[in-house]
Design a protein around this motif. Structure first.
Motif, PDB file in Angstrom:
ATOM      1  N   ALA A  31      -5.297   4.832 -12.153  1.00 57.52           N
ATOM      2  CA  ALA A  31      -6.560   5.323 -12.425  1.00 57.52           C
ATOM      3  C   ALA A  31      -6.970   6.257 -11.257  1.00 57.52           C
ATOM      4  N   LEU A  35      -9.401   9.556 -12.370  1.00 61.74           N
ATOM      5  CA  LEU A  35     -11.043   9.554 -11.816  1.00 61.74           C
ATOM      6  C   LEU A  35     -11.166  10.644 -10.750  1.00 61.74           C
ATOM      7  N   ALA A  43     -16.905   6.278 -16.158  1.00 54.34           N
ATOM      8  CA  ALA A  43     -16.023   5.000 -16.532  1.00 54.34           C
ATOM      9  C   ALA A  43     -16.685   3.718 -16.504  1.00 54.34           C
ATOM     10  N   THR A  82      -7.441   3.994 -16.659  1.00 52.67           N
ATOM     11  CA  THR A  82      -8.780   3.680 -16.724  1.00 52.67           C
ATOM     12  C   THR A  82      -9.427   2.877 -17.743  1.00 52.67           C
ATOM     13  N   CYS A  86     -11.596  -0.407 -17.801  1.00 49.93           N
ATOM     14  CA  CYS A  86     -12.736  -0.648 -18.612  1.00 49.93           C
ATOM     15  C   CYS A  86     -12.967  -1.829 -19.521  1.00 49.93           C
ATOM     16  N   PHE A 330     -14.772   1.489 -10.299  1.00 51.20           N
ATOM     17  CA  PHE A 330     -14.127   2.855 -10.357  1.00 51.20           C
ATOM     18  C   PHE A 330     -14.506   3.720  -9.118  1.00 51.20           C
TER      19      PHE A 330
END
Length: 354
Positions: A31, A35, A43, A82, A86, A330
Motif C-alpha cells: 500500500a 497511496l 482509502a 490497499t 480496506c 492509511f
C-alpha cells in the motif's frame, strides 16, 4: 458471507488466521506504493463506504438476500494492496463492535472477503482493461465483470475451507452447488453497485481511481516510418493541485445517509451463507459471539427501542468509527512511505554510494 464462530474448526481457523496476517503484512508494504497525499484519505472513505453498503441487504431469491463484499470496489478505486486493508478494517470493526462475523473466524473472513475477492477481482479487471479500448466505459465494464466473478470465487473458497475444517458432516458437493449458485446471483448486485460507484468517480475524477491510472493514452505522431509519443500537453490545473475534498465530502455524506437511513429498508431475509447454512445443517455448531453483549451488537444501539433510530444511529457510528480507523491506518502507511524517501534517507544513501 460473514462466517460466525463454530462453522470452521480451530486448526483451520488458525491456519487462515496466519494466512490473513501474512496477507495484511504484505498489503501494508504494498500500500505504500499505492497511496499518495491525495488517495490516502480516500482509502479511509472507501472502507467507510463499504461498511455502509454492506448494511444494505438486497433480495436475490425466495427468502434469501445478499450484500456487497467490497473487495472488487476497493481494489479498483485504491489498489489491490490497499483494497485488502480496506475490507480487513471493515471486518475488524464489524466483528468487534457489531458482533458480525466470529472473532475466531476473523482469519476465515479476511481470507474469503478481503483477500480472495480482491485478488480475483483485480486480476480479472487488469486482464480486461488491457484488451478493451482505453476508455472510461471500459473501466466501468471491467469493474462489473470483475465484481461479478469475485463473489462466487469467495463462495468457492469458503466451500474449500469447509471441506477441510467443517464442524458438521454434510455433503460438500451440495454445499458447493448451493453456495456458488446463490452467490452468482449476489454477484450481480455486487457488480451493479461496483460499476455504478466506479463509473461515478471516473466520470468526475478519473485521476483518483487507481484502476484508471493508465486511462489517458499518449497521442502518437508518425515521424518517417516510426510512431513516437507526442509531447504531453500541460493541464490547465495540475492534477496534484486538484483537491479531493469535494469527492471525500460527497462520499462521506453518501455513506452516512446509506447507513443511517436507507439501511432501515434493507431486506431482512438471511444472506446467502446463512440460508445455505440453515438448509444444509452447517450452522448446527454455531457458537455465541464473543461480543454479543456489545452496545452495538446486531447493528442496533442498546436500550434504544425505536428500531429505525437504533439501527440508523448504529450505522452512523459504524461509518464514523470505520472512516477514522481506516484513515489512521492509511495515513500511517503513507507517512511510512514519506519517511522511506525522505531527504535524509536519500542523502544517506548517496553518501554510502560515494
Amino acid at each position: 458471507m460473514h462466517v460466525p464462530d463454530g462453522f470452521i474448526d480451530a486448526p483451520t481457523s488458525a491456519v487462515t488466521g496466519v494466512v490473513a496476517a501474512a496477507a495484511v503484512a504484505v498489503s501494508l508494504r504494498g500500500a505504500r506504493r499505492e497511496l499518495d497525499e491525495r488517495t490516502a484519505p480516500l482509502a479511509g472513505l472507501v472502507a467507510a463506504f463499504i461498511f455502509a453498503v454492506q448494511m444494505l441487504n438486497f433480495p436475490v431469491a425466495a427468502g434469501t438476500s445478499g450484500h456487497l463484499l467490497g473487495g472488487a470496489l476497493a481494489a479498483i478505486l485504491v489498489g489491490p494492496y490497499t483494497g485488502v486493508l480496506c475490507v480487513s478494517v471493515v471486518l475488524l470493526m464489524q466483528g468487534i463492535l457489531f458482533a458480525d462475523g466470529g472473532l475466531t473466524a476473523l482469519g476465515v473472513n479476511i481470507t474469503n472477503m478481503a483477500i480472495v475477492t480482491t485478488v480475483a477481482a483485480y486480476a480479472v479487471f487488469r486482464g480486461l482493461v488491457k484488451v478493451l479500448p482505453r476508455s472510461r466505459r471500459s473501466v466501468t465494464v471491467a469493474s462489473f465483470v470483475a465484481a461479478l466473478l469475485s463473489v462466487p470465487a469467495a463462495a468457492l473458497a469458503f466451500t474449500l475451507m469447509y471441506a477441510v475444517g467443517g464442524t458438521t458432516d454434510v455433503s460438500i458437493g451440495k454445499v458447493a452447488g448451493a453456495m456458488v449458485g446463490v452467490h452468482i446471483l449476489i454477484g450481480i448486485g455486487e457488480a451493479t453497485i461496483t460499476a455504478l460507484t466506479v463509473g461515478a468517480v471516473v466520470a468526475v475524477r478519473p485521476d483518483l481511481v487507481y484502476g484508471a491510472r493508465d486511462l489517458r493514452q499518449r497521442l502518437q505522431l508518425r515521424v518517417g516510418d516510426e510512431l513516437v509519443d507526442a509531447p504531453a500537453a500541460e493541464p490547465a490545473v495540475p492534477v496534484a493541485a486538484r483537491s479531493p475534498r469535494k469527492v471525500w465530502a460527497v462520499g462521506l455524506v453518501t455513506s452516512l445517509v446509506l447507513a443511517g437511513f436507507v439501511s432501515f429498508y434493507a431486506s431482512a431475509n438471511p444472506d446467502g451463507l446463512e440460508k445455505v447454512a440453515a438448509d444444509h445443517g452447517i450452522d448446527k455448531k454455531t457458537e455465541d459471539h464473543s461480543t454479543a453483549d456489545s452496545p452495538l451488537a446486531d447493528y442496533g444501539v442498546k436500550d434504544i427501542t425505536d428500531a429505525r433510530l437504533s439501527g440508523g444511529l448504529a450505522g452512523v457510528i459504524g461509518v464514523g468509527v470505520t472512516v477514522v480507523a481506516g484513515s489512521a491506518v492509511f495515513w500511517a502507511v503513507r507517512r511510512r512511505r514519506t519517511d522511506d524517501v525522505s531527504p535524509s534517507s536519500t542523502s544517506n544513501t548517496a553518501g554510502s554510494s560515494a
